[in-house]
Design a protein around this motif. Structure first.
Motif, PDB file in Angstrom:
ATOM      1  N   LYS A 218       0.714  -0.715   0.194  1.00 41.39           N
ATOM      2  CA  LYS A 218       0.046  -0.145   0.204  1.00 41.39           C
ATOM      3  C   LYS A 218       0.677   1.163   0.231  1.00 41.39           C
ATOM      4  O   LYS A 218       1.748   1.357   0.650  1.00 41.39           O
ATOM      5  CB  LYS A 218      -1.505  -0.276   1.083  1.00 41.39           C
ATOM      6  N   SER A 219       0.278   2.146  -0.820  1.00 45.00           N
ATOM      7  CA  SER A 219       1.365   3.258  -0.613  1.00 45.00           C
ATOM      8  C   SER A 219       0.718   4.146   0.358  1.00 45.00           C
ATOM      9  O   SER A 219       0.223   4.084   1.487  1.00 45.00           O
ATOM     10  CB  SER A 219       0.635   4.382  -1.789  1.00 45.00           C
ATOM     11  N   LYS A 220       2.074   5.504   0.541  1.00 47.27           N
ATOM     12  CA  LYS A 220       1.427   6.498   1.724  1.00 47.27           C
ATOM     13  C   LYS A 220       0.871   7.647   1.301  1.00 47.27           C
ATOM     14  O   LYS A 220       0.380   8.782   2.886  1.00 47.27           O
ATOM     15  CB  LYS A 220       3.178   6.816   1.628  1.00 47.27           C
ATOM     16  N   SER A 221       0.686   7.543   0.203  1.00 49.74           N
ATOM     17  CA  SER A 221      -1.049   8.849  -0.233  1.00 49.74           C
ATOM     18  C   SER A 221      -2.013   8.306   1.357  1.00 49.74           C
ATOM     19  O   SER A 221      -2.579   6.702   1.977  1.00 49.74           O
ATOM     20  CB  SER A 221      -1.611   7.924  -1.307  1.00 49.74           C
ATOM     21  N   CYS A 222      -2.187   9.128   1.849  1.00 51.61           N
ATOM     22  CA  CYS A 222      -3.881   9.966   3.057  1.00 51.61           C
ATOM     23  C   CYS A 222      -4.833   9.677   2.587  1.00 51.61           C
ATOM     24  O   CYS A 222      -5.404   9.649   3.350  1.00 51.61           O
ATOM     25  CB  CYS A 222      -3.486  10.222   4.018  1.00 51.61           C
ATOM     26  N   ARG A 223      -5.306   8.883   1.574  1.00 55.52           N
ATOM     27  CA  ARG A 223      -6.256   9.547   0.693  1.00 55.52           C
ATOM     28  C   ARG A 223      -7.449   8.158   1.491  1.00 55.52           C
ATOM     29  O   ARG A 223      -7.057   7.037   1.361  1.00 55.52           O
ATOM     30  CB  ARG A 223      -6.398   8.565  -0.780  1.00 55.52           C
ATOM     31  N   GLY A 224      -8.521   8.026   2.752  1.00 57.04           N
ATOM     32  CA  GLY A 224      -8.531   6.840   2.710  1.00 57.04           C
ATOM     33  C   GLY A 224      -8.100   6.790   4.453  1.00 57.04           C
ATOM     34  O   GLY A 224      -9.321   6.249   5.784  1.00 57.04           O
ATOM     35  N   ALA A 225      -7.335   7.037   4.757  1.00 55.10           N
ATOM     36  CA  ALA A 225      -6.576   6.945   6.296  1.00 55.10           C
ATOM     37  C   ALA A 225      -7.730   7.598   7.420  1.00 55.10           C
ATOM     38  O   ALA A 225      -8.016   9.055   7.223  1.00 55.10           O
ATOM     39  CB  ALA A 225      -5.345   7.133   6.412  1.00 55.10           C
ATOM     40  N   THR A 226      -8.062   6.112   7.632  1.00 54.61           N
ATOM     41  CA  THR A 226      -8.566   7.144   9.867  1.00 54.61           C
ATOM     42  C   THR A 226      -7.739   6.572  10.503  1.00 54.61           C
ATOM     43  O   THR A 226      -7.449   5.495  10.466  1.00 54.61           O
ATOM     44  CB  THR A 226     -10.154   5.879   9.376  1.00 54.61           C
ATOM     45  N   GLY A 227      -8.187   6.624  11.607  1.00 53.82           N
ATOM     46  CA  GLY A 227      -6.628   6.344  13.174  1.00 53.82           C
ATOM     47  C   GLY A 227      -6.140   5.865  13.460  1.00 53.82           C
ATOM     48  O   GLY A 227      -5.347   6.046  12.812  1.00 53.82           O
ATOM     49  N   PRO A 228      -5.850   4.610  13.135  1.00 52.49           N
ATOM     50  CA  PRO A 228      -3.983   4.398  13.613  1.00 52.49           C
ATOM     51  C   PRO A 228      -3.479   4.255  11.942  1.00 52.49           C
ATOM     52  O   PRO A 228      -1.886   4.049  11.799  1.00 52.49           O
ATOM     53  CB  PRO A 228      -3.884   2.798  14.085  1.00 52.49           C
ATOM     54  N   GLU A 229      -4.017   4.426  10.839  1.00 57.81           N
ATOM     55  CA  GLU A 229      -3.614   4.263   9.842  1.00 57.81           C
ATOM     56  C   GLU A 229      -3.332   5.974   9.009  1.00 57.81           C
ATOM     57  O   GLU A 229      -2.391   6.174   8.212  1.00 57.81           O
ATOM     58  CB  GLU A 229      -4.315   3.280   8.480  1.00 57.81           C
ATOM     59  N   ARG A 230      -3.650   6.532  10.009  1.00 57.61           N
ATOM     60  CA  ARG A 230      -3.235   8.444   9.408  1.00 57.61           C
ATOM     61  C   ARG A 230      -1.385   7.968   9.491  1.00 57.61           C
ATOM     62  O   ARG A 230      -1.100   7.863  10.648  1.00 57.61           O
ATOM     63  CB  ARG A 230      -4.373   9.106  10.873  1.00 57.61           C
ATOM     64  N   ASP A 231      -0.812   9.366   9.034  1.00 53.26           N
ATOM     65  CA  ASP A 231       0.563   9.994   9.592  1.00 53.26           C
ATOM     66  C   ASP A 231       0.469   9.316  10.521  1.00 53.26           C
ATOM     67  O   ASP A 231      -0.183  11.174  11.603  1.00 53.26           O
ATOM     68  CB  ASP A 231       0.874  11.057   8.576  1.00 53.26           C
ATOM     69  N   GLN A 232       1.476   9.062  11.338  1.00 55.60           N
ATOM     70  CA  GLN A 232       1.706   8.917  12.688  1.00 55.60           C
ATOM     71  C   GLN A 232       3.032  10.302  13.501  1.00 55.60           C
ATOM     72  O   GLN A 232       2.939  10.221  14.198  1.00 55.60           O
ATOM     73  CB  GLN A 232       1.939   7.809  13.582  1.00 55.60           C
ATOM     74  N   ARG A 233       2.929  10.905  11.947  1.00 55.77           N
ATOM     75  CA  ARG A 233       4.710  12.424  12.439  1.00 55.77           C
ATOM     76  C   ARG A 233       5.880  10.646  13.076  1.00 55.77           C
ATOM     77  O   ARG A 233       6.153  11.889  13.347  1.00 55.77           O
ATOM     78  CB  ARG A 233       3.717  13.041  13.607  1.00 55.77           C
TER      79      ARG A 233
END
Length: 584
Positions: free
Chosen positions: A427-442
Motif C-alpha cells: 500500500k502507498s503512503k498516500s493518505c486518501r481514506g486513512a483513518t485512526g492508526p492508519e493516519r500519518d503518525q508523524r
C-alpha cells in the motif's frame, strides 16, 4: 545610520519624525527609510499607511509574464546598522518609469501580501537619475529568521548548491536548492519523532525562480539553454554563482536570479550496469508507473490510469522497454501493470511482445486480485526456466484488498539450483481514506504504515509455508514496498531472515546515499528493494539501482510536451530500477 553627507543625515532625521511623507517634494527630500518600513519582524509596522521612499531599482519584473512590479533597495551609503531589518521591498506597479540601476522616488501604500512586504496603490513614481546598484549580501542558508532580514535585497550565495527537487520546473520555472543532497530520514533512522521532524524541515533550502509569474513557461528556463530530452538538469546536479534578489512568494524563500547561475552535471546520466561474467542470474525490478494499454487494439483511451492517448501509451511503452532491456536482465519483476487478464490484447501480453521474441510472462488467472494494477514476472525463456507452479497470496490482508504478491521459482537453463522470486507491491503512503492508526503518525512513515506491516508479516508467513521446489538456493523478495529501509515492514522482514541487498552493499547515511529508487519533496531514499533470504544472500554478487528516473524532471516524462519523441530510458517511470546479480 551610515550616511554619506550632512544633507542625507538631516533628511533621515526628518523622515523618522514624519514617516508618511508626501511625494510632491523633489527627489532627495524627506523620505521614509526602507528599513523602517520593513521593521524587525515579519510584518511591517506601516501596513495600511501611505509612505514615500527612495531607493535603487535592482530588478524589474514588470515585463510580460512578470510579477507586475519591481524591487527597490536602499543605496549602500544609506543603510542602517540594524542586521534585523531589510533594506529593500517590492513595489507593485505597472507604471513604466525607471530601469535597473536608476534611483526612484515612490509614494504608495504599505501592504503585506502573503508574507511579502510591498508597496501598492502607487500615487507617484519619479526617476531621480542614475544610481549605484547595492552590492549583494553574502547569504548563508540557515533558518527562515535569517532570511527575513534580507527580504527583497540583492544577495549572493558563495557556496555551491545542489538541486534537490525539480517538481515545479516546467510548471513554474522553479528548482529547489540546498547546500547538499538530502536523504529521507527513515532510510537511515528508525521511525519516530526525530525522523518525522527531519523530513518536515525545509531549513537550509531555497528556490531558484525564473522571475516570472506565469504558469508553464516555454521554453523551460532551466538549464539556461532550455530543458529538453538531451539537455536535462537532474537532482544531484550542482549550481554555482547563485545570486539575485531574495524573494518570498507562495510560502517559499526564493532567488530571482541575475544573471543565470552555472549548471554543473555532477549527477550525470549513466549507462546500464554491466553484467558480471560467469553463471549469473540477473533480476531487475521496476515500478512501471501505471502501464495501461487501452483495449490493446489502439482504442479505449483515456484509460483509468496511465496514458491518455494511444500515442502517449506507445511512447510510454517504448521508454519502458528501453529501460527494461538495456541492463540485459534474465527476469523482470514489475509492478503497476494493468490488471486486465492474460489474453492476446492484455497489457501483460502486449508488453511481452514489445520486449522481444524471447520474453515470456507468468500467468495466475483468477488470482490477481481486484485492484486496477498488479505485479508480474517476465523471463527470458532462452536463458531461464520456471520451476514448479506460480503462487499468489490471496488471503489475510490480500483478501479482497491490495495487490496479491506473486511467487515463482526459476533456474538457469543449464543449471540445477533455482531461486524463488517474489514480487510484492504494498500500500502507498498516500493518505486518501486513512483513518485512526492508519493516519500519518508523524514518525516518518506516512499513512498506512500498519497496513504495510501486516502485509509484510503475511508475506513472511506465506513463504514459510510454501514448499521447496527442487534444489532451491533461496528466495528473493523484490518489488515496490512503499517503505524506506529502516521502516517497520522492512525491519520485520529483516528479522524474518530477509536482507536488503542494495542497503547491504550500499548503505545510506545522511551524508552519502548513492543508490536509491525514489525522490519525494527534496529527499531521496529507496521504496523498492531486493531482499534475499539467508541462504541466498551469500550468492548475491552485487545489487544496485540504475538512476534513470527519480533524478530526471517529471516534465521529461512521456505525458509532457517537452520531450514527445524520446524513446530512451530516461524518466520512463518515477522509480529507479533495482538490479541484483546472483551467482548460481
Amino acid at each position: 545610520m551610515k550616511l554619506s553627507a550632512l544633507f542625507a543625515a538631516t533628511t533621515l532625521a526628518l523622515s523618522l519624525l514624519t514617516p508618511l511623507a508626501s511625494a510632491a517634494t523633489a527627489c532627495g527630500a524627506a523620505a521614509t527609510p526602507i528599513a523602517l518600513i520593513q521593521g524587525e519582524g515579519d510584518r511591517s509596522p506601516f501596513v495600511g499607511q501611505t509612505v514615500t521612499l527612495e531607493g535603487i531599482l535592482t530588478l524589474d519584473a514588470r515585463g510580460q509574464g512578470g510579477f507586475r512590479g519591481f524591487y527597490l533597495q536602499q543605496a549602500d551609503d544609506q543603510t542602517d546598522d540594524n542586521p534585523a531589518t531589510s533594506e529593500a521591498l517590492f513595489v507593485y506597479s505597472r507604471r513604466h518609469q525607471g530601469s535597473r540601476g536608476q534611483r526612484l522616488r515612490v509614494t504608495g501604500e504599505v501592504k503585506e501580501f502573503h508574507g511579502l512586504t510591498e508597496i501598492v496603490k502607487v500615487r507617484e513614481l519619479e526617476v531621480c537619475g542614475p544610481g549605484t546598484l547595492p552590492e549583494p549580501i553574502a547569504l548563508q542558508l540557515s533558518g527562515a529568521g535569517a532570511l527575513e532580514a534580507l527580504e527583497n535585497m540583492r544577495v549572493s550565495i558563495p557556496s555551491p548548491l545542489t538541486v534537490i527537487d525539480s517538481y515545479n520546473l516546467a510548471r513554474y520555472g522553479e528548482l529547489t536548492l540546498a547546500p547538499q543532497d538530502r536523504v529521507i530520514a527513515t532510510e537511515y533512522l528508525p521511525p519516530g519523532p526525530m525522523a518525522g521532524k527531519l523530513d518536515s524541515s525545509v531549513n537550509g533550502q531555497i528556490t531558484l525562480d525564473d522571475g516570472q509569474g506565469k504558469r508553464d513557461p516555454r521554453p523551460v528556463p532551466w538549464p539556461p539553454e532550455g530543458l529538453g530530452a538531451d539537455n536535462t538538469v537532474r537532482t544531484g546536479d550542482t549550481l554555482r554563482g547563485v545570486r539575485g534578489v531574495l524573494d518570498f512568494r507562495f510560502g517559499q524563500w526564493r532567488v530571482q536570479p541575475e544573471p543565470s547561475p552555472d549548471f554543473i552535471a555532477t549527477n550525470p546520466r549513466e549507462p546500464a550496469p554491466e553484467r558480471p561474467g560467469g553463471s549469473i542470474l540477473r533480476v531487475m525490478t521496476l515500478n512501471l508507473a501505471n502501464l495501461f494499454n487501452g483495449d490493446g487494439r489502439g482504442g479505449d483511451f483515456p484509460t483509468p490510469r496511465g496514458a491518455t492517448t494511444e500515442s502517449a501509451y506507445r511512447q510510454q511503452q517504448a521508454r519502458l522497454v528501453s529501460a527494461l532491456t538495456a541492463p540485459d536482465p534474465d527476469i523482470l519483476a514489475v509492478s503497476e501493470l494493468e490488471n486486465d487478464g492474460y489474453g492476446e490484447h492484455s497489457a501483460a501480453a502486449t508488453l511481452a511482445r514489445a520486449l522481444g521474441s524471447q520474453w515470456r510472462y507468468i500467468r495466475t488467472p483468477g488470482k490477481d486480485g481486484n485492484d486496477a494494477i498488479r505485479t508480474a514476472l517476465y523471463y527470458r525463456q532462452d536463458r531461464v526456466v520456471p520451476v514448479g507452479q506460480a503462487e499468489r497470496l490471496t488471503s489475510g490482508p490480500f483478501h479482497n484488498t491490495g495487490r496479491p504478491p506473486l511467487a515463482q521459482a526459476f533456474r538457469l537453463r543449464n543449471g540445477k539450483e533455482s531461486v524463488r522470486v517474489v514480487v510484492p507491491h504494498l500500500k502507498s503512503k498516500s493518505c486518501r481514506g486513512a483513518t485512526g492508526p492508519e493516519r500519518d503518525q508523524r514518525d516518518g512513515q506516512g499513512c498506512y504504515a500498519q497496513r504495510r506491516t501486516r502485509a509484510a508479516r503475511a508475506i513472511a508467513d506465506w513463504l514459510d509455508r510454501l514448499p521447496a521446489q527442487g534444489a532451491i538456493a533461496g528466495t528473493l523478495i523484490t518489488g515496490d514496498f512503499n517503505s524506506y529501509t529502516r521502516e517497520t515492514p522492512l525491519q520485520l522482514l529483516q528479522k524474518r531472515g530477509y536482507t536488503s541487498m542494495v542497503a547491504h552493499y550500499h548503505p545510506c547515511t545522511p551524508e552519502q546515499c548513492r543508490h536509491y529508487t525514489y525522490r519525494y519533496k527534496g529527499r531521496k531514499g529507496s521504496l523498492d528493494h531486493a531482499l534475499a533470504s539467508a541462504g541466498l544472500a551469500g550468492q548475491v554478487v552485487n545489487a544496485v539501482t540504475w538512476r534513470i528516473n527519480a533524478d530526471e524532471p517529471r516534465s521529461l516524462g512521456y505525458q509532457s510536451d517537452i520531450a514527445p519523441g524520446s524513446v530512451g530510458p530516461w524518466r520512463s517511470s518515477d522509480h529507479n530500477p533495482v538490479i541484483v546479480d546472483i551467482r548460481l
